[in-house]
Design a protein around this motif. Structure first.
Motif, PDB file in Angstrom:
ATOM      1  N   LEU A  76       0.815  -1.216   0.000  1.00 15.48           N
ATOM      2  CA  LEU A  76       0.000   0.000   0.000  1.00 15.48           C
ATOM      3  C   LEU A  76       0.849   1.267   0.000  1.00 15.48           C
ATOM      4  CD1 LEU A  76      -2.860  -1.037   2.438  1.00 15.48           C
ATOM      5  CD2 LEU A  76      -2.940  -0.893  -0.064  1.00 15.48           C
ATOM      6  N   LYS A  77       2.009   1.225   0.655  1.00 16.61           N
ATOM      7  CA  LYS A  77       2.887   2.394   0.663  1.00 16.61           C
ATOM      8  C   LYS A  77       3.349   2.711  -0.758  1.00 16.61           C
ATOM      9  CE  LYS A  77       7.176   4.268   2.461  1.00 16.61           C
ATOM     10  NZ  LYS A  77       8.486   3.984   2.969  1.00 16.61           N
ATOM     11  N   SER A  78       3.715   1.677  -1.483  1.00 11.83           N
ATOM     12  CA  SER A  78       4.222   1.867  -2.837  1.00 11.83           C
ATOM     13  C   SER A  78       3.103   2.030  -3.857  1.00 11.83           C
ATOM     14  CB  SER A  78       5.107   0.677  -3.222  1.00 11.83           C
ATOM     15  OG  SER A  78       5.750   0.925  -4.436  1.00 11.83           O
ATOM     16  N   SER A  79       2.024   1.282  -3.669  1.00 12.19           N
ATOM     17  CA  SER A  79       0.922   1.249  -4.638  1.00 12.19           C
ATOM     18  C   SER A  79      -0.415   1.296  -3.896  1.00 12.19           C
ATOM     19  CB  SER A  79       1.009  -0.031  -5.472  1.00 12.19           C
ATOM     20  OG  SER A  79       2.250  -0.144  -6.105  1.00 12.19           O
ATOM     21  N   PRO A  80      -0.854   2.495  -3.505  1.00 13.14           N
ATOM     22  CA  PRO A  80      -2.052   2.603  -2.658  1.00 13.14           C
ATOM     23  C   PRO A  80      -3.339   2.080  -3.285  1.00 13.14           C
ATOM     24  CG  PRO A  80      -1.005   4.762  -3.001  1.00 13.14           C
ATOM     25  CD  PRO A  80      -0.217   3.767  -3.759  1.00 13.14           C
ATOM     26  N   ASN A  81      -3.380   1.933  -4.605  1.00 12.03           N
ATOM     27  CA  ASN A  81      -4.596   1.447  -5.266  1.00 12.03           C
ATOM     28  C   ASN A  81      -4.531  -0.033  -5.612  1.00 12.03           C
ATOM     29  OD1 ASN A  81      -5.805   4.027  -5.202  1.00 12.03           O
ATOM     30  ND2 ASN A  81      -4.588   4.631  -6.981  1.00 12.03           N
ATOM     31  N   SER A  82      -3.641  -0.764  -4.958  1.00 15.63           N
ATOM     32  CA  SER A  82      -3.516  -2.199  -5.206  1.00 15.63           C
ATOM     33  C   SER A  82      -4.834  -2.903  -4.933  1.00 15.63           C
ATOM     34  CB  SER A  82      -2.436  -2.808  -4.299  1.00 15.63           C
ATOM     35  OG  SER A  82      -1.175  -2.283  -4.599  1.00 15.63           O
ATOM     36  N   LYS A  83      -5.125  -3.914  -5.751  1.00 12.04           N
ATOM     37  CA  LYS A  83      -6.333  -4.732  -5.567  1.00 12.04           C
ATOM     38  C   LYS A  83      -5.936  -5.976  -4.774  1.00 12.04           C
ATOM     39  CE  LYS A  83      -8.526  -5.238  -9.501  1.00 12.04           C
ATOM     40  NZ  LYS A  83      -8.869  -5.241 -10.930  1.00 12.04           N
ATOM     41  N   ILE A  84      -6.279  -5.961  -3.483  1.00 14.85           N
ATOM     42  CA  ILE A  84      -5.788  -6.995  -2.563  1.00 14.85           C
ATOM     43  C   ILE A  84      -6.957  -7.706  -1.880  1.00 14.85           C
ATOM     44  CG2 ILE A  84      -4.410  -7.432  -0.490  1.00 14.85           C
ATOM     45  CD1 ILE A  84      -2.867  -4.811  -1.201  1.00 14.85           C
ATOM     46  N   THR A  85      -6.820  -9.028  -1.799  1.00 12.61           N
ATOM     47  CA  THR A  85      -7.696  -9.854  -0.978  1.00 12.61           C
ATOM     48  C   THR A  85      -6.814 -10.510   0.071  1.00 12.61           C
ATOM     49  OG1 THR A  85      -9.213 -10.319  -2.806  1.00 12.61           O
ATOM     50  CG2 THR A  85      -9.241 -11.868  -0.964  1.00 12.61           C
ATOM     51  N   MET A  86      -7.317 -10.577   1.301  1.00 10.52           N
ATOM     52  CA  MET A  86      -6.595 -11.258   2.370  1.00 10.52           C
ATOM     53  C   MET A  86      -7.476 -12.367   2.921  1.00 10.52           C
ATOM     54  SD  MET A  86      -4.852  -8.057   4.436  1.00 10.52           S
ATOM     55  CE  MET A  86      -3.622  -9.067   5.285  1.00 10.52           C
ATOM     56  N   VAL A  87      -6.879 -13.545   3.112  1.00 10.20           N
ATOM     57  CA  VAL A  87      -7.630 -14.657   3.697  1.00 10.20           C
ATOM     58  C   VAL A  87      -6.846 -15.220   4.874  1.00 10.20           C
ATOM     59  CG1 VAL A  87      -6.704 -16.394   2.097  1.00 10.20           C
ATOM     60  CG2 VAL A  87      -8.881 -16.816   3.239  1.00 10.20           C
ATOM     61  N   GLU A 125      -5.758  -0.937   9.443  1.00 12.08           N
ATOM     62  CA  GLU A 125      -5.048  -0.517   8.213  1.00 12.08           C
ATOM     63  C   GLU A 125      -5.964  -0.565   6.986  1.00 12.08           C
ATOM     64  OE1 GLU A 125      -1.372   0.287   5.918  1.00 12.08           O
ATOM     65  OE2 GLU A 125      -1.526   0.118   8.081  1.00 12.08           O
ATOM     66  N   VAL A 126      -6.831  -1.575   6.928  1.00 10.95           N
ATOM     67  CA  VAL A 126      -7.661  -1.752   5.725  1.00 10.95           C
ATOM     68  C   VAL A 126      -8.989  -0.996   5.801  1.00 10.95           C
ATOM     69  CG1 VAL A 126      -6.633  -4.003   5.267  1.00 10.95           C
ATOM     70  CG2 VAL A 126      -8.803  -3.888   6.494  1.00 10.95           C
ATOM     71  N   LYS A 127      -9.310  -0.470   6.972  1.00  5.38           N
ATOM     72  CA  LYS A 127     -10.590   0.232   7.140  1.00  5.38           C
ATOM     73  C   LYS A 127     -10.702   1.375   6.132  1.00  5.38           C
ATOM     74  CE  LYS A 127     -13.601   1.723  10.827  1.00  5.38           C
ATOM     75  NZ  LYS A 127     -14.133   0.651  11.631  1.00  5.38           N
ATOM     76  N   GLY A 128     -11.776   1.371   5.381  1.00  2.30           N
ATOM     77  CA  GLY A 128     -12.017   2.416   4.396  1.00  2.30           C
ATOM     78  C   GLY A 128     -11.313   2.186   3.067  1.00  2.30           C
ATOM     79  N   LEU A 129     -10.499   1.135   2.977  1.00  5.14           N
ATOM     80  CA  LEU A 129      -9.810   0.828   1.728  1.00  5.14           C
ATOM     81  C   LEU A 129     -10.561  -0.268   0.987  1.00  5.14           C
ATOM     82  CD1 LEU A 129      -6.108   0.745   2.986  1.00  5.14           C
ATOM     83  CD2 LEU A 129      -7.302   2.632   1.865  1.00  5.14           C
ATOM     84  N   ASN A 130     -10.295  -0.383  -0.291  1.00  5.26           N
ATOM     85  CA  ASN A 130     -10.961  -1.389  -1.114  1.00  5.26           C
ATOM     86  C   ASN A 130     -10.186  -2.705  -1.051  1.00  5.26           C
ATOM     87  OD1 ASN A 130     -12.829  -2.473  -2.847  1.00  5.26           O
ATOM     88  ND2 ASN A 130     -11.809  -1.714  -4.681  1.00  5.26           N
TER      89      ASN A 130
END
Length: 191
Positions: free
Chosen positions: A35-46, A57-62
């Motif tokens: 996110l620091k380098s690429s704030p618009n990254s499309k990330i899923t976490m499982v 950290e992820v609150k409010g982010l896509n």
């Protein structure tokens, strides 16, 4: 002397689907790095659990958060995967599942199970420098990053923008343009 044979590339992570397997400290570290380098990254976490810091950290982010154990169907349509669990067997299974599907994978802190490493990155506007120690010493990459952050002037982005404008005004073929730009910028590296 050993040589670093890694090929550096800069990924447009907002165009890729990234999966982070895990929800602990290492997952948070990799997420923050992305996110620091690429704030618009499309990330899923499982993960079956997530640290409170990760959820903040992820609150409010896509970013898609899935509270579950890893299953191979979570790899569907993914381009890149980072395995960060504290269970070596799970991480290696993620690696094997990714290899079957031709998905790039990084198993944190386990270089033999990595298609790529996440090195140190220095960003000053449009200028980005990636630093690799061939997976041998993240601490050295960190120190080099700090060094370059200090020595690269903040106004380097102005130079890049001005050179881009100048480049558009140069007449001639590709070789002539390169020669003119090389001549114009040689003072940047003169000692």
């Amino acid at each position: 002397m050993e040589r670093n044979n890694l090929y550096p590339i800069f990924l447009k992570t907002e165009q890729l689907e990234i999966l982070i397997v895990g929800g602990g400290f290492v997952a948070l570290e990799k997420l923050s790095f992305l996110l620091k380098s690429s704030p618009n990254s499309k990330i899923t976490m499982v993960s079956p659990f997530f640290r409170e810091e990760t959820l903040r950290e992820v609150k409010g982010l896509n970013i898609n958060i899935i509270q579950d154990y890893y299953k191979d169907f979570y790899l569907l349509n993914k381009h890149m995967v980072i395995a960060t669990t504290d269970n070596v067997d799970v991480n290696i299974q993620v690696y094997k599942d990714c290899k079957k599907r031709n998905i790039l994978v990084n198993v944190a802190d386990n270089p033999p199970y990595c298609d790529f490493y996440m090195g140190g990155i220095v960003t000053k506007g449009n200028v980005k420098i990636a630093i690799s120690t061939n997976g041998k010493s993240p601490t050295t990459a960190k120190r080099l990053r700090q060094f370059f952050e200090d020595v690269i002037p903040e106004n380097i982005d102005d130079l890049v923008k001005n050179l881009n404008k100048y480049r558009k005004t140069i007449k001639g073929n590709f070789e002539e343009k390169v020669e003119k730009l090389n001549e114009f910028t040689k003072s940047l590296v003169e000692k």
